[in-house]
Design an enzyme around this catalytic site. Structure first.
Site, short mmCIF file in Angstrom:
data_model
loop_
_atom_site.label_atom_id
_atom_site.label_comp_id
_atom_site.label_asym_id
_atom_site.label_seq_id
_atom_site.Cartn_x
_atom_site.Cartn_y
_atom_site.Cartn_z
N GLU A 136 21.62 32.68 23.48
CA GLU A 136 21.39 32.81 22.04
C GLU A 136 22.73 32.79 21.32
O GLU A 136 23.79 33.00 21.95
CB GLU A 136 20.66 34.12 21.74
CG GLU A 136 19.27 34.15 22.36
CD GLU A 136 18.49 35.42 22.08
OE1 GLU A 136 17.40 35.56 22.64
OE2 GLU A 136 18.98 36.28 21.31
N THR A 167 20.26 22.68 27.31
CA THR A 167 20.22 21.39 27.99
C THR A 167 18.78 20.89 28.04
O THR A 167 17.87 21.67 28.33
CB THR A 167 20.78 21.54 29.42
OG1 THR A 167 22.14 21.98 29.33
CG2 THR A 167 20.73 20.24 30.18
N GLU A 251 22.25 28.24 41.73
CA GLU A 251 22.82 27.52 40.59
C GLU A 251 24.34 27.43 40.71
O GLU A 251 24.93 26.36 40.47
CB GLU A 251 22.44 28.22 39.29
CG GLU A 251 22.98 27.51 38.06
CD GLU A 251 22.63 28.22 36.75
OE1 GLU A 251 23.12 27.78 35.70
OE2 GLU A 251 21.89 29.23 36.77
N GLN A 288 58.78 10.13 43.23
CA GLN A 288 58.57 11.29 44.11
C GLN A 288 57.81 12.42 43.42
O GLN A 288 56.97 13.08 44.04
CB GLN A 288 59.92 11.81 44.64
CG GLN A 288 59.72 12.86 45.72
CD GLN A 288 61.03 13.51 46.15
OE1 GLN A 288 61.73 14.08 45.32
NE2 GLN A 288 61.35 13.41 47.43
#
Length: 385
Positions: A136, A167, A251, A288
């Site tokens: 929220e 999403t 997840e 390098q």
């Protein structure tokens, strides 16, 4: 880049069946997504039909039982989809894994048999796009502090509140909403409601204008006294906080896998570039400083892969702890800071979004925030000491 190229650590978890599936996922992404991804970034989302195409190609719910319409594979099939999306930088469809790996498991593990049979087959085919609404405007990672409320009424609940950074928020047909069903009970007053986005009182805000992941539809959602029937409560009332915590190990491991892959491919792009880009009459790789910096990042990339695949093996054995998953996510997501150094070696081209390194710089960045920020990961790890 082949997956067992001498450049990269040999991986032992995946069988030939897994690698066949990986090839089919990679082919779908290369053929159906990447040629259009730039246009979709301008539009702020992928077309709705792509979800049905992905379902038909077996990219959705790959490790949910075929009894419910899923792919019937093990967790490694889920890991493959996450990794191949990361490998191609197809961030417009990271919502496929939100749908398959965050939303569907709540239904599978806590939903009723009727909910599973009614909803999972449609999610597997892409006919139903699922989303999960925790965050929220004022809460961030603090699930206990949510203010969206669901008041019990005759036959169900009346849901009111606002969610953000969601999403799949624009395409979602169903949203799994974390809401307070007991306002006085803190974490012990949160429930999960499965909301039909055709319901009266539901509305979507604008597509959010993000720094990266521009083809991934992300929106604000509003619930104005939305009626949710009682049979759309997922699991038991007031158990939502525990359910939310339950899925975090999985997840966070998937986010770590995504980051490990993203870092590998960003390094490979850069090595390829500095070998063919000449300055002052010689390839950049012969400088390098650049060579040693790339050596450091390669060592970091191998360390990241070793840690993440070790945690993957633990997860497959049922042994991965919450702090173990937090360490994998913290390390792997923080390791992607090296993408900043890699971008530097592309010079001005590194700042052009037509070069994947520029999109990696913005699109991989949120992995340090979502699924629990790096600061939250440190708290999880410290508490377990």
């Amino acid at each position: 880049m082949s997956h067992n190229d001498d450049q990269w650590m040999k991986r032992t978890a995946f069988s030939s069946d897994h690698e066949m599936y990986r090839a089919s996922v990679a082919r779908f992404i290369a053929d159906r997504i990447m040629p259009h991804h730039h246009d979709w970034e301008n539009e702020g989302m992928v077309p709705r039909q792509l979800w049905r195409d992905a379902g038909a190609a077996g990219l959705l719910l790959p490790s949910i039982s075929d009894e419910y319409g899923g792919g019937g594979g093990d967790f490694l099939f889920s890991a493959i989809v996450v990794e191949e999306i990361a490998r191609a930088l197809a961030t417009g469809v990271t919502g496929f894994t939100t749908h398959s790996e965050n939303v569907a498991p709540y239904l599978l593990e806590f939903g009723s048999e009727a909910q599973k049979r009614a909803l999972l087959p449609g999610m597997a085919s892409g006919d139903i796009v699922g989303s999960v609404a925790m965050t929220e405007p004022g809460t961030g990672s603090d699930l206990k502090a949510i203010r969206t409320s669901a008041v019990q009424v005759d036959g169900g609940f009346r849901l009111s509140g606002q969610k953000t950074f969601i999403t799949n928020g624009f395409h979602a047909d169903r949203v799994l909403v974390f809401a307070k069903t007991d306002l006085a009970a803190g974490a012990r007053g949160v429930s999960l409601l499965w909301v039909d986005t055709r319901s009266e009182g539901f509305s979507r805000g604008r597509l959010l204008d993000k720094m990266g992941q521009k083809a991934q539809d992300t929106a604000e959602l509003f619930f104005d006294n939305v009626f949710v029937p009682h049979d759309m409560l997922v699991g038991e009332i007031n158990k939502g906080f525990a359910y939310g915590m339950h899925g975090l190990v999985r997840e966070r491991l998937l986010i770590a896998l995504r980051c490990a892959t993203a870092l590998e491919v960003a390094l490979q792009w850069t090595v390829d570039y500095v070998k063919q880009r000449h300055t002052f009459g010689k390839p950049l790789i012969e400088n390098q400083f650049i060579r040693f910096k790339l050596a450091d990042i390669k060592a970091q990339t191998w360390a990241t892969r070793a840690l993440v695949d070790n945690c993957l093996a633990q997860f497959l054995r049922g042994e991965l702890t919450p702090d173990g998953a937090a360490m994998a996510k913290l390390w792997a997501s923080e390791a992607t800071r090296s993408i900043d150094d890699l971008l530097q070696f592309f010079g001005g081209y590194g700042y052009m979004r037509e070069y994947p390194i520029a999109r990696a710089y913005t699109d991989v960045r949120p992995n340090r925030i979502y699924g629990g920020s790096s600061e939250i990961m440190r708290e999880v790890i410290a508490r377990a000491m």
